[in-house]
Design an enzyme around this catalytic site. Structure first.
Site, short mmCIF file in Angstrom:
data_model
loop_
_atom_site.label_atom_id
_atom_site.label_comp_id
_atom_site.label_asym_id
_atom_site.label_seq_id
_atom_site.Cartn_x
_atom_site.Cartn_y
_atom_site.Cartn_z
N GLY A 125 0.42 0.00 6.25
CA GLY A 125 -0.50 0.56 5.28
C GLY A 125 -1.96 0.45 5.66
CE LYS A 181 -4.04 -2.25 1.98
NZ LYS A 181 -5.08 -2.25 3.02
CG ASP A 200 -7.93 -0.15 3.44
OD1 ASP A 200 -8.64 -1.03 2.92
OD2 ASP A 200 -6.68 -0.15 3.38
#
Length: 276
Positions: free
Chosen positions: A130, A65, A102
């Protein structure tokens, strides 16, 4: 047919292809979505090769990420704030748009699906990689009383704290620094459960708390099993978050946000019975 992929290492366990197939069916889209294993030292080349073959977008998972953030040529505001990217959209101009879904996925799962308001709560976030980076700002925007970030390497947690220096309700430290403290919600944002391991959690940290593992499994993860033994009041894994963040990626790619409750149930059934 438009092609998409989730890229990671490891990635064979990913349920993203299952989820996006259900989203496509639900919305009448015809797509191909696959899991793509990238060598640890060839993330960028693997992404560019996929784009050359006609790929339209990607989801990015562990451990790429931060590399994805660097590779993106343009960023959404939430990806810029997180300094981590979990979604690419390949533009016709040749640009790579980087997004981070996310945080919105986590908040929707906890507050909407699980009916747990975050305002005024004391939250402990485990990990500073991440996955953690993508959820800090969305958590802070819910106005918790405290957001504590615990990590084996405290300097990494301090670095995250500095990213969000305008918020005064963040504290950081090693796991043992939080021994004896009470938290309403404890979130595992480490990849320990992937390897059947545990972060070094102090004894009795979970008592009466809501324990949430961002990873998911057909059974209790090691993190959630420890929380259960320590007397957590409620347990949840990240299956709902996975579906919710995937819906945000789908929206970025197709302009429509699919319904998620049915797909969460389908994912749960698939985890219990993988051939379904």
């Amino acid at each position: 047919m438009d092609t998409y992929a989730v890229i990671g290492n490891p990635v064979a366990h990913s349920k993203s292809p299952f989820i996006h197939a259900r989203f496509a069916q639900q919305t009448g889209r015809i797509i191909h979505y696959t899991a793509l294993l990238a060598p640890l030292d060839r993330f960028e080349q693997t992404v560019l090769d996929f784009r050359k073959t006609g790929g339209k977008g990607m989801n990015i998972t562990v451990p790429f990420k931060f590399e994805a953030f660097t590779l993106a040529s343009r960023l959404t505001d939430r990806a810029s704030a997180a300094r981590a990217v979990n979604t690419f959209r390949f533009e016709e101009t040749g640009e790579i748009l980087g997004d981070n879904t996310d945080g919105v996925g986590l908040i929707r799962d906890i507050e909407v699906n699980l009916n747990f308001p975050l305002a005024g709560k004391r939250i402990l976030l485990m990990g500073a990689g991440g996955a953690a980076s993508g959820v800090i700002l969305p958590l802070l925007q819910q106005q918790p009383d405290l957001l504590a970030i615990a990590n084996r390497t405290p300097d990494k947690a301090v670095s995250l704290q500095r990213q969000f220096a305008s918020y005064s309700n963040i504290t950081t430290g090693h796991y043992h620094d939080f021994a004896g403290q009470h938290f309403d919600l404890i979130i595992n944002a480490t990849s320990a459960s992937l390897h059947n391991e545990l972060p070094p959690v102090p004894a009795d940290l979970f008592r009466n708390a809501f324990a949430y593992d961002m990873l998911y499994s057909s059974r209790l993860t090691p993190f959630l099993e420890l929380a259960r033994v320590q007397g957590a009041g409620y347990l949840a894994d990240g299956a709902g978050m996975l579906v919710e963040q995937a819906a945000e990626s789908f929206l970025l790619w197709h302009g429509i946000r699919p319904e998620t409750q049915t797909v969460i149930r389908q994912l749960r059934d698939n985890l219990r019975h993988p051939t379904s």
